[in-house]
Design an enzyme around this catalytic site. Structure first.
Site: not given
Ligand code: HC1
Ligand code: SF4
Length: 560
Positions: A278, A281, A298, A494
């Site tokens: 990313e 990108e 994500c 998260c």
């Molecule tokens: Fe997440 Fe991710 S940070 S989205 O919050 O981008 O669920 O913890 O696992 O896939 O790495 C959630 C957390 C996680 C993804 C990453």
């Protein structure tokens, strides 16, 4: 200011404050149910009634404003009797299956019943027999357990800007439902699970995949690998009575091994991989001034919200799969090849703080990558079922290969973390020097600017979908100054996910975030591009970021 007396103690508060706020100022706890500090006031359950001594009237303290000279009793016999009656009325038509209930132990109705000393219910109310909506893939609604507090309706509308839930019917028949009572899987619900997080009972919970995972673990023909999301490291301990934010990475790895997983890996590895893809990108888009602002993708709740509400901006989303899905794809390709295990025998379980990840794995574009998603709560249930004494486990490490990770990956789990992780790599790649402090905090919308390659890059971060909508409206209107936007559906990122331990609060989420920041600052490698196993993955297998092999395995395209 207003001066009043509560339970014989004088207190001075701002005009417009509620009786509940004034009481809390004095350290007096009044029980509540429909009240939630992050949501608008409702005043419907009347569990928080107090007595206005002069008039003898009962007032719902969460909505009643303070008046000068008021004398309030929070615990007069009249107030206590009314409070009890109100809870008993809720219990009269509530199912009596606490023992087998998902929220046994974390149910607010159960706690209040206990605290008020209610040992039997004198009213025999008519029990409702409404169908359960488990149309999936993320959430199950059990209207028979709903006490009509409206917290789910309010969080969905006010914090998420989705309004997938509403009150329908009247009087005794009143229920919370989706529009036209459609299955939840068929409405605009983002699957974020914030409704489950604020629900005081088990009327909304995740759809459990625990049985599926036990079955895979018991199947000798399967090689079962597990990945844990960044944020789980600082939240899982809460399920075992540990302080929020306690880092339990080592105990978690030990517990997962005892559950029988063949390999214990981390999503953090793939978060570093996401940054490689990313980040590059973004560099391409920034240099070519194409599809800006670049918007992170994500978070599956956010992607679904975007598809429903901003289909015109889908091309701005990063094409990089989420770390979870990248991990799963790598586990069934590179890892399979390296270990000489047939990819079809590899079963990949993801432990996520998130209910929308259950939806992500079922998406047509990503189907087959991940086999099962467990929330933090579901993993804790499995550990308890096995009788593992989590708090006394000796620390163990992740397994090699897909277990190596950086601080950049860890902070993905808190708002602003993805941006900071990406910029650490982008800045070094373009300018050959490290990123300075971004000074990000915890608010719903944040922004920062920095110089990269002689140009100013403006970044914005939103957590909570209603906040995201504000930034996206600007983009749509053509007056956004941002080049990079991070969106996480859940308030605070998260750490506030819909699958995290309950109860939760702003303070708890901040402690969880601090736990992740502490890992980042603990002396481990802090930049994704310096993760040695990521370098090896590109050398051995992928070639370069955005190359043909990466494109096929690690990128996707969402529908308009
Ligand atoms: Fe997440 Fe991710 S940070 S989205 O919050 O981008 O669920 O913890 O696992 O896939 O790495 C959630 C957390 C996680 C993804 C990453
Ligand atoms: Fe609303 Fe999120 Fe619950 Fe769906 S999961 S109903 S979007 S709060």
């Amino acid at each position: 200011t207003i001066t009043l007396t509560i339970d014989g103690q004088q207190v001075e508060v701002q005009q417009g404050a509620t009786l509940l706020e004034a009481a809390r100022e004095l350290g007096i706890e009044i029980p509540t149910l429909c009240y939630h500090p992050d949501l608008s006031l409702h005043g419907s359950c009347r569990v928080c009634v107090v007595e206005d001594v002069k008039s003898g009237r009962l007032l719902a303290s969460c909505v009643a404003p303070v008046n000068d000279g008021m004398e309030i009793s929070t615990n007069s016999s009249k107030a206590r009797a009314a409070r009890k009656t109100n809870v008993e009325l809720l219990l009269a038509n509530h199912p009596n299956d606490c023992l087998g209930c998902d929220r046994n132990g974390t149910c607010e109705l159960q706690d209040i019943t206990h605290d008020l000393g209610i040992t039997r219910v004198d009213f025999e109310g008519e029990k409702r027999d409404l169908p359960v909506d488990a149309s999936g893939p993320s959430l199950k609604r059990e209207p028979n357990k709903c006490i009509l507090c409206g917290r789910c309706v309010r969080v969905c509308e006010e914090v998420q800007g989705v309004s997938a839930l509403e009150f329908t019917e009247r009087g005794f028949n009143s229920i919370v439902s989706t529009g036209f009572n459609l299955p939840q899987s068929e409405v605009n619900c983002a699957n974020c699970g914030q409704c489950a997080t604020v629900c005081p009972t088990a009327a909304i919970t995740e759809i459990s995949e625990v049985d599926k995972v036990w079955a895979a673990l018991e199947d000798d023909s399967k090689h079962v690998v597990v990945q844990t999301a960044p944020s789980i490291q600082s939240t899982l301990g809460e399920e075992f009575g540990m302080e929020a934010g306690t880092v339990v990475t080592g105990k978690m790895a030990a517990a997962l091994r005892r559950l029988g997983f063949d390999k214990v890996f981390t999503t953090d590895f793939a978060a570093d991989l996401t940054i490689m893809e990313e980040g590059n990108e973004f560099i391409q888009r920034f240099k070519g001034n194409k599809n800006l602002p670049h918007i992170t993708s994500c978070c599956p709740g956010w992607v679904k919200f975007c598809e429903h509400n901003y289909p015109d901006l889908i091309d701005n989303l990063s094409s990089a799969k989420s770390p979870m899905s990248m991990f799963s794809a790598i586990s069934k390709s590179y890892y399979a090849e390296q270990t000489d295990i047939d990819a079809k025998d590899i079963y990949t379980v993801a432990v996520m703080p998130c209910t929308a990840k259950k939806f992500e794995k079922e998406r047509e574009e990503l189907l087959g990558d991940t086999d099962a998603v467990l929330t933090t709560r579901e993993l804790a249930r499995m550990i308890k079922e096995m009788g593992i004494k989590f708090t006394t486990l000796a620390d163990e490490k992740y397994d090699e290969m897909l277990g190596s990770h950086t601080g950049a990956a860890t902070i993905f789990g808190t708002t602003g973390g993805v941006t900071e992780a990406a910029l650490r790599t982008v800045k070094e790649e373009l300018d050959g020097e490290p990123l300075g402090r971004l000074g990000l905090g915890f608010e719903g919308i944040q922004e920062a600017s920095l110089e990269v390659a002689g140009q100013t890059v403006n970044v914005a971060i939103a957590n909570g979908l209603a906040n995201a909508a504000k930034l996206l409206d600007e983009v749509r209107a053509g007056n956004s100054k941002y080049h990079f936007i991070e969106v996480m559906a859940c308030p605070n990122g998260c750490v506030g996910g819909g699958g995290q331990p309950l109860p939760t609060s702003k303070e708890i989420k901040q402690k969880r975030a601090l736990g992740l920041r502490n890992i980042d600052e603990s002396g481990i490698i802090r930049k994704s591009h310096e993760n040695p196993m990521i370098k090896k993955l590109y050398d051995d297998y992928l070639g370069e970021p955005l190359g043909g092999h990466s494109h096929h395995l690690l990128h996707t395209k969402y529908q308009k």
